[in-house]
Design a protein around this motif. Structure first.
Motif, PDB file in Angstrom:
ATOM      1  N   TRP A 189       0.835  -1.208   0.000  1.00 26.97           N
ATOM      2  CA  TRP A 189       0.000   0.000   0.000  1.00 26.97           C
ATOM      3  C   TRP A 189       0.866   1.253   0.000  1.00 26.97           C
ATOM      4  O   TRP A 189       0.403   2.333  -0.411  1.00 26.97           O
ATOM      5  CB  TRP A 189      -0.939   0.013   1.217  1.00 26.97           C
ATOM      6  N   ARG A 190       2.102   1.124   0.421  1.00 26.30           N
ATOM      7  CA  ARG A 190       3.009   2.276   0.442  1.00 26.30           C
ATOM      8  C   ARG A 190       3.384   2.767  -0.959  1.00 26.30           C
ATOM      9  O   ARG A 190       3.949   3.852  -1.098  1.00 26.30           O
ATOM     10  CB  ARG A 190       4.278   1.934   1.235  1.00 26.30           C
ATOM     11  N   GLN A 223       0.898   2.646  -3.443  1.00 20.22           N
ATOM     12  CA  GLN A 223      -0.388   2.880  -4.084  1.00 20.22           C
ATOM     13  C   GLN A 223      -0.572   4.369  -4.390  1.00 20.22           C
ATOM     14  O   GLN A 223       0.132   5.230  -3.833  1.00 20.22           O
ATOM     15  CB  GLN A 223      -1.531   2.402  -3.168  1.00 20.22           C
ATOM     16  N   PRO A 224      -1.543   4.696  -5.257  1.00 24.17           N
ATOM     17  CA  PRO A 224      -1.843   6.099  -5.544  1.00 24.17           C
ATOM     18  C   PRO A 224      -2.102   6.897  -4.268  1.00 24.17           C
ATOM     19  O   PRO A 224      -2.801   6.448  -3.360  1.00 24.17           O
ATOM     20  CB  PRO A 224      -3.105   6.011  -6.411  1.00 24.17           C
ATOM     21  N   GLY A 225      -1.522   8.082  -4.216  1.00 26.13           N
ATOM     22  CA  GLY A 225      -1.652   8.948  -3.050  1.00 26.13           C
ATOM     23  C   GLY A 225      -0.463   8.886  -2.123  1.00 26.13           C
ATOM     24  O   GLY A 225      -0.321   9.741  -1.235  1.00 26.13           O
ATOM     25  N   ALA A 226       0.421   7.905  -2.300  1.00 24.74           N
ATOM     26  CA  ALA A 226       1.588   7.756  -1.424  1.00 24.74           C
ATOM     27  C   ALA A 226       2.755   8.609  -1.913  1.00 24.74           C
ATOM     28  O   ALA A 226       2.862   8.918  -3.106  1.00 24.74           O
ATOM     29  CB  ALA A 226       2.004   6.287  -1.360  1.00 24.74           C
ATOM     30  N   PRO A 227       3.659   8.978  -1.015  1.00 27.99           N
ATOM     31  CA  PRO A 227       4.770   9.864  -1.392  1.00 27.99           C
ATOM     32  C   PRO A 227       5.691   9.299  -2.471  1.00 27.99           C
ATOM     33  O   PRO A 227       6.340  10.069  -3.186  1.00 27.99           O
ATOM     34  CB  PRO A 227       5.530  10.049  -0.076  1.00 27.99           C
ATOM     35  N   ALA A 274       4.711   7.090   4.200  1.00 29.91           N
ATOM     36  CA  ALA A 274       3.323   6.967   3.732  1.00 29.91           C
ATOM     37  C   ALA A 274       2.356   6.755   4.896  1.00 29.91           C
ATOM     38  O   ALA A 274       2.664   6.028   5.847  1.00 29.91           O
ATOM     39  CB  ALA A 274       3.212   5.817   2.737  1.00 29.91           C
ATOM     40  N   GLU A 275       1.194   7.385   4.824  1.00 26.88           N
ATOM     41  CA  GLU A 275       0.139   7.249   5.827  1.00 26.88           C
ATOM     42  C   GLU A 275      -1.090   6.669   5.131  1.00 26.88           C
ATOM     43  O   GLU A 275      -1.750   7.349   4.356  1.00 26.88           O
ATOM     44  CB  GLU A 275      -0.175   8.610   6.441  1.00 26.88           C
ATOM     45  N   LYS A 276      -1.384   5.416   5.435  1.00 24.66           N
ATOM     46  CA  LYS A 276      -2.396   4.680   4.684  1.00 24.66           C
ATOM     47  C   LYS A 276      -3.752   5.372   4.661  1.00 24.66           C
ATOM     48  O   LYS A 276      -4.433   5.414   3.624  1.00 24.66           O
ATOM     49  CB  LYS A 276      -2.531   3.271   5.254  1.00 24.66           C
ATOM     50  N   SER A 277      -4.162   5.926   5.792  1.00 22.33           N
ATOM     51  CA  SER A 277      -5.499   6.513   5.881  1.00 22.33           C
ATOM     52  C   SER A 277      -5.666   7.736   4.982  1.00 22.33           C
ATOM     53  O   SER A 277      -6.796   8.116   4.646  1.00 22.33           O
ATOM     54  CB  SER A 277      -5.812   6.904   7.327  1.00 22.33           C
TER      55      SER A 277
END
Length: 249
Positions: free
Chosen positions: A183-184, A186-190, A208-211
């Protein structure tokens, strides 16, 4: 040299076909239409157009470069592959394209959802780089400006193969660990589509912060679509990278 079957001729798939065949691998490529529909440019470095069954037959590595929501349609064909065939998935979840997937919306890691759909473990690679960067920013090994691409897998051996193939496409394969932590990337992660070098990728994955990923992903899509929709100010090729760096990091 490896025998590689690539399913999908979108922007990512096309670049992988060209780069991996140019690197000396035997590449067969199929799309959802027909071998005849695959353009000459895609095959310009030696790949062979094929139907899906032919592309999969005898492959050491199969690369799935199709939208995430369509992967389950391949489950039967993937299940029939030899157990030692390495499956690499390049997909990402975008609700506007893929529809709402309840399990992912509830927090399931995208790669683990894919594993459930196709019944085989995967290597997650080439999902965290934009198509333009993949097409034109590859550099020789050792170049100080070489971009890193995270590669995740539960099998150390499979992950090593994924990283080696990333290297063959002109990028540093970065060991991103297992699928549970993919998930680190995935789209939206640094580390997603921010064109980081190897020494920057590790800290980016760790931060990365999953939420926060879904909101950041959706915000980036909104910003890009607003800009693309304005025909007077169409963005340059670097616009997506700048947006990703501003929102995700």
């Amino acid at each position: 040299m490896m025998h590689i079957g690539i399913l999908g001729t979108g922007h990512i798939g096309k670049s992988l076909v060209k780069k991996l065949s140019a690197a000396g691998h035997k590449v067969k490529v199929a799309n959802s239409r027909s071998p005849e529909s695959i353009d000459a440019d895609t095959l310009s470095t030696g790949a062979q157009a094929a139907d899906v069954d032919t592309a999969l037959a005898g492959a050491d590595v199969v690369i799935l470069s199709i939208p995430l929501a369509r992967l389950s349609a391949l489950a039967d064909k993937i299940a029939a592959l030899p157990k030692d065939t390495v499956i690499i998935d390049t997909s990402n979840y975008y609700p506007g394209r893929d529809g709402t997937i309840a399990e992912i919306e509830a927090g399931m890691v995208e790669s683990l959802w894919v594993v459930e759909q196709i019944g085989r473990t995967v290597v997650k690679a080439w999902n965290a780089i934009g198509s333009d960067s993949l097409a034109r920013k590859g550099k020789v090994k050792g170049d100080p400006d070489r971009i890193a691409i995270p590669v995740a897998a539960d099998s150390d051996a499979d992950r090593a193969i994924g990283m080696a193939l990333v290297d063959d496409t002109g990028f540093d394969g970065f060991d991103a660990g297992t699928l549970a932590t993919s998930w680190r990337q995935q789209p939206g992660a640094p580390g997603y589509c921010t064109d980081l070098k190897a020494d920057e990728m590790g800290p980016a994955l760790e931060s990365a912060e999953k939420s926060r990923l879904p909101a950041r992903r959706d915000l980036s899509v909104a910003v890009i679509m607003e800009r693309v929709g304005n025909s007077k100010t169409n963005p340059d090729a670097e616009f997506g990278v700048r947006v990703s760096r501003a929102i995700f990091r």
